[in-house]
Design an enzyme around this catalytic site. Structure first.
Site, PDB file in Angstrom:
ATOM      1  N   ARG A 125       0.830  -1.216   0.000  1.00 14.34           N
ATOM      2  CA  ARG A 125       0.000   0.000   0.000  1.00 14.34           C
ATOM      3  C   ARG A 125       0.859   1.259   0.000  1.00 14.34           C
ATOM      4  NH1 ARG A 125      -5.176  -1.833   3.779  1.00 14.34           N
ATOM      5  NH2 ARG A 125      -6.310  -2.767   2.042  1.00 14.34           N
ATOM      6  N   GLY A 167      -8.068  -7.027  -0.289  1.00 11.02           N
ATOM      7  CA  GLY A 167      -8.267  -7.893   0.860  1.00 11.02           C
ATOM      8  C   GLY A 167      -7.371  -9.123   0.855  1.00 11.02           C
TER       9      GLY A 167
END
Length: 393
Positions: A37, A350
């Site tokens: 991320r 996810g």
């Protein structure tokens, strides 16, 4: 969803730019175990730095009760950017000391605020904290697709109090890939849905049945479908209240002529664990006291064969307990197959994103979404508050 403003058409030079990032990274013993991320945010940050912006970064990390500091992110981000990212470690997030530090910034400087969830107003989208965030910014940009489905102060409320807002590269990329896949897919279009619960995916299943050519269902959610077929599932995950919904999904797929594939064999064990004894049985023959933890070899062949002619694939949710090597084979087989395809392959955030990255196939996919819940809601056709808020400014 096409954002009106992007960082390509706003002037940030000399301006204080509040950037909502998604630095909700996994931590173990205070160390980041996956920097994906952070890496995903770099193109946006480098562009804003090169254009002379003064960057004030904000993000949440973990749940509000975790009180997790973003200090490790500042260290990792400094290394990735090759310049100092100053961590403003104030539990109030915005304070007079933080405002002073921001006022002393020069063009190209970068600071990181403390975890926005240190403030209880954040998740309630209360104006007090939204105004405080806006007080350090001339421009607000949202690059946090992973939280775009949440109406929080740092994703929605702040946009009411800054003059100029925009979305940036990562958010644009997410909207482009997911939007094109659903609205204008190159066919055959195949969706793979796994993970634990049918309840998490039922609205997406119903939406995708209007779009796809094939739908593959695996993971823990498959056992509710087995029960809907009249099979015993032992101690496997089961949402008994959704058996009728599963029957309706199978009927809808048949009526529309969509190929719905379920596992035909299952890897089972008598307890949940890394090194437990296991065996493979037909999906219609799970005995009492046994639980399904992965798809079996015949299912792996069935699913990978179904993917061979695919031109667009969306995958959300692993096929088994991929964290345990004995039960990662189904997820690994699909990742390997997707890596060979001449197709647009989109991993829907996810656990499926974590699985593909951990198994070493992340760089072989067209796009790995940074937002699990956000990508599911987008695929359902819902408007994402974090995107709408920026569009409306």
């Amino acid at each position: 969803m096409n954002p009106k403003k992007t960082i390509n058409n706003i002037n940030v030079k000399g301006k204080r730019v509040l950037v909502r990032c998604d630095f909700n990274v996994p931590l173990q013993d205070g160390k980041i175990t996956d920097e994906n991320r952070i890496i995903a945010a770099l193109p946006t940050l480098k562009k804003l730095i090169a254009d002379g912006g003064r960057l004030i970064l904000c993000s949440h990390l973990g749940k509000p009760k975790d009180r997790a500091s973003l200090a490790p992110v500042a260290v990792a981000l400094s290394a990735q950017l090759g310049q100092d990212v100053k961590f403003l470690a104030d539990d109030a997030v915005i304070s007079p000391a933080v405002q002073t530090a921001v006022g002393e910034m020069k063009d190209g400087d970068v600071v990181l605020l403390q975890n926005t969830r240190f403030r209880e107003e954040e998740t309630k989208n209360e104006a007090t904290f939204s105004k405080e965030l806006a007080s350090v910014a001339d421009i607000y940009v949202n690059d946090a697709f992973g939280t775009a489905h949440r109406a929080h102060c740092s994703t929605v409320g702040v946009t009411e109090f800054v003059k100029e807002s925009a979305v940036v590269f990562l958010m644009e990329k997410e909207l482009q890939f997911l939007g094109n896949a659903v609205e204008n897919p190159v066919r055959p279009f195949v969706a793979i849905l796994g993970g634990a619960k049918v309840s998490d995916k039922l609205p997406v299943i119903n939406k995708l049945l209007d779009k796809v050519d094939k739908l593959i269902i695996g993971g823990g959610m498959a056992y509710t479908f087995f029960a809907a077929q009249g099979h015993g599932v032992g101690t496997s995950l089961l949402e008994a209240h959704l058996i009728e919904d599963a029957k309706n999904v199978m009927a809808k797929a048949k009526e529309k002529g969509i190929e719905l594939l379920l596992p035909i064999d299952t890897v089972v064990a008598q307890e949940f664990g890394r090194d437990v004894d296991f065996k493979t049985v037909p999906s219609s023959a799970i005995e009492d006291g046994w639980m399904g933890l992965d798809i079996g070899e015949k299912s792996r062949e069935l699913f990978t064969d179904a993917l061979k002619d695919a031109k667009t694939v969306i995958w959300n949710g692993p096929m088994g307990v991929f964290e345990f090597p004995n039960f990662a084979k189904g997820t690994l087989a699909l990742a390997q197959e997707l890596a060979t395809l001449d197709a647009t392959t989109i991993i829907g955030g996810g656990d499926s994103a974590a699985a593909v990255n951990q198994l070493g196939y992340g760089d072989k996919m067209s796009h790995i979404s940074t937002g699990g819940g956000a990508s599911l809601e987008f695929l359902e056709g819902k408007e994402l508050p974090g995107v709408v808020a920026v569009q409306d400014r």
